[in-house]
Design a protein around this motif. Structure first.
Motif, short mmCIF file in Angstrom:
data_model
loop_
_atom_site.label_atom_id
_atom_site.label_comp_id
_atom_site.label_asym_id
_atom_site.label_seq_id
_atom_site.Cartn_x
_atom_site.Cartn_y
_atom_site.Cartn_z
N PRO A 240 -0.32 7.03 -7.59
CA PRO A 240 -0.16 5.83 -6.77
C PRO A 240 1.27 5.32 -6.84
CG PRO A 240 -2.18 5.70 -8.02
CD PRO A 240 -1.46 6.92 -8.52
N PRO A 241 1.88 5.03 -5.68
CA PRO A 241 3.30 4.66 -5.65
C PRO A 241 3.58 3.23 -6.10
CG PRO A 241 2.40 4.66 -3.44
CD PRO A 241 1.30 5.12 -4.34
N ILE A 242 4.03 3.09 -7.32
CA ILE A 242 4.55 1.81 -7.77
C ILE A 242 5.88 1.56 -7.08
CG2 ILE A 242 5.34 0.49 -9.78
CD1 ILE A 242 3.46 2.21 -11.47
N VAL A 243 6.66 2.62 -6.95
CA VAL A 243 7.96 2.55 -6.29
C VAL A 243 8.03 3.63 -5.23
CG1 VAL A 243 8.90 3.95 -8.18
CG2 VAL A 243 10.46 2.77 -6.66
N GLN A 244 8.51 3.30 -4.04
CA GLN A 244 8.66 4.27 -2.98
C GLN A 244 10.11 4.75 -2.92
OE1 GLN A 244 7.79 1.29 0.29
NE2 GLN A 244 9.39 2.48 1.33
N PRO A 245 10.38 5.90 -2.31
CA PRO A 245 11.75 6.41 -2.23
C PRO A 245 12.67 5.42 -1.50
CG PRO A 245 10.17 8.10 -1.60
CD PRO A 245 9.41 6.82 -1.70
N TYR A 246 13.93 5.46 -1.85
CA TYR A 246 14.92 4.60 -1.21
C TYR A 246 15.04 4.95 0.27
CZ TYR A 246 19.51 2.87 0.20
OH TYR A 246 20.54 2.27 0.88
N ASN A 247 15.13 3.91 1.09
CA ASN A 247 15.33 4.07 2.53
C ASN A 247 14.24 4.95 3.14
OD1 ASN A 247 16.65 3.56 4.95
ND2 ASN A 247 17.96 5.37 4.78
N SER A 248 12.98 4.58 2.87
CA SER A 248 11.86 5.38 3.38
C SER A 248 10.83 4.49 4.06
CB SER A 248 11.20 6.16 2.23
OG SER A 248 10.59 5.25 1.31
N THR A 249 9.99 5.12 4.84
CA THR A 249 8.88 4.42 5.48
C THR A 249 7.57 5.05 5.02
OG1 THR A 249 9.00 5.90 7.41
CG2 THR A 249 10.21 3.81 7.52
#
Length: 419
Positions: A240-249
């Motif tokens: 589960p994404p606690i943090v998503q990639p930089y500059n992503s949708t």
């Protein structure tokens, strides 16, 4: 069934045999206090049975290695899964050698968990046979990797004995400043091990749940002429994404605990290959490991070091110190040959230079220099006991970063190992 499939079955058998051997070692040591028989006879009996199962596990592990090699047509050390399984096998080989030299069954209670964790960690990575890239199609791959891993395996046994020494001699009832400091760092070592276990648990739990999340990340590349090109890349998460990639949708995020979106975005400076996913994995490892550590603390109502310490009271700490030193002394020349000399020969053949400041090369050199300092202080300055054991523990932390951290975090010519 082909040989590769058969090798997978042998690998599973080895894992469970190692687990059984570990539990039997625990019975042989912990059972001394509640056994109605002679404690020495109790330990001797159960340690023999435990060693039989650990040897059977090693035999199954060797079968896995040989059958996968024959079935795939290439030595199984070319990616993280294969290398870590080989490292686990090498640790058991090193442990067996040290056991025959010193006949200390208690060492198995620490060497087996280390092997089990490494083998379980290997299972996290893709297990398919992957074709070798041109640089890896060399006899020097076999020589370089096998010697380096075998040297690191003896360092692992030295680490296990060194950690046992610290748990044996540190007084967990000492309230002085120096005593509390020593207790803290030993407990931190045990907590760090739980974080690694937490990573393995988190990956297998969410893999079993079939959890998936997907993001589209935009990256801007600027060439030498100053022309900017925007590229898009799909990033897959299995946690589960606690943090998503930089500059992503967000393309898709599976719901977990009624949370269906990331809590925050990775910072802008973390825009490397899968940097956001790796940060997310680290966070989950810390969370799960902390929960496991907290549950154990609640169960025992005392630090884990204080729980383990009584089981080691009948062990001569000088024996543990000697085992740690001898294991490292055996591993050092093997590591020197594999990680430096043979590696440089292979580098000259593959890339046309003996040394290129690649991150993996640099950290292999750092590892070698550290253990060189260890042996220097041990032999010339008389650093034994606590100082020597702390160095053995720190040294293996450097080894682990060289093996895992460099492959998975720092980009370089050895990045193919992290695939």
């Amino acid at each position: 069934m082909n040989l590769v499939d058969f090798s997978s079955d042998a690998f599973i058998a080895a894992f469970f045999l190692y687990c059984i051997a570990f539990m039997l070692y625990v019975i042989s040591i912990a059972g001394r206090k509640w056994s109605n028989r002679d404690p020495v006879e109790h330990e001797r009996k159960w340690s023999r049975i435990a060693f039989f199962f650990s040897s059977a596990g090693l035999a199954a592990h060797i079968v896995f290695f040989i059958t996968r090699w024959i079935g795939s047509g290439q030595i199984p050390t070319s990616n993280m899964y294969e290398f870590l399984t080989f490292l686990g096998m090498a640790i058991m080989l090193a442990y067996t050698v040290i056991f025959f030299l010193y006949r200390k069954p208690l060492l198995g209670m620490f060497a087996l968990p280390l092997t089990i964790i490494i083998v379980a960690y290997a299972s996290v990575f893709p297990q398919e046979v992957q074709p070798l890239i041109p640089a890896l199609k060399s006899i020097w791959l076999k020589i370089h990797v096998t010697f380096a891993a075998l040297g690191e395996a003896f360092f692992a046994v030295g680490f296990a004995a060194g950690l046992m020494y610290l748990l044996r001699v540190i007084d967990f009832k000492d309230k002085s400043k120096s005593g509390r400091r020593a207790q803290f760092w030993v407990e931190f070592c045990l907590y760090s091990i739980m974080v690694v276990v937490g990573f393995i648990v988190a990956v297998f739990v969410f893999r079993g749940m079939g959890y998936e999340a997907q993001f589209t990340q935009e990256k801007v590349n600027i060439d030498a002429k100053g022309i900017a090109t925007t590229l898009t890349e799909t990033v897959h998460y299995t946690l589960p994404p606690i943090v998503q990639p930089y500059n992503s949708t967000v393309d898709h995020v599976g719901a977990f605990l009624n949370v269906n979106e990331p809590l925050f975005e990775a910072p802008s400076w973390m825009n490397g290959v899968n940097a956001g996913r790796k940060l997310n994995t680290v966070l989950w490892s810390i969370i799960t490991g902390s929960l496991l550590y907290g549950l154990l603390r609640l169960l025992f109502r005392k630090p884990l070091g204080a729980v383990i310490h009584p089981a080691l009271e009948g062990i001569d700490p000088d024996d543990l110190d000697e085992i740690s030193y001898r294991a490292i002394a055996i591993g050092f020349p093997i590591f020197t040959l594999g990680a430096l000399i043979f590696a440089m020969i292979w580098a000259e053949i593959a890339w046309g230079r003996f040394w290129g400041w690649d991150p993996k090369e640099v950290w292999a050199l750092i590892t070698w220099l550290f253990y060189s300092a260890y042996l220097h202080f041990r032999l010339s300055r008389g650093w034994q006991g606590l100082r020597s054991s702390w160095l053995a523990v720190i040294g293996f932390v450097i080894v682990l970063f060289t093996l895992v951290g460099v492959n998975l975090i720092i980009a370089g010519l050895h990045s193919y190992s992290g695939v």
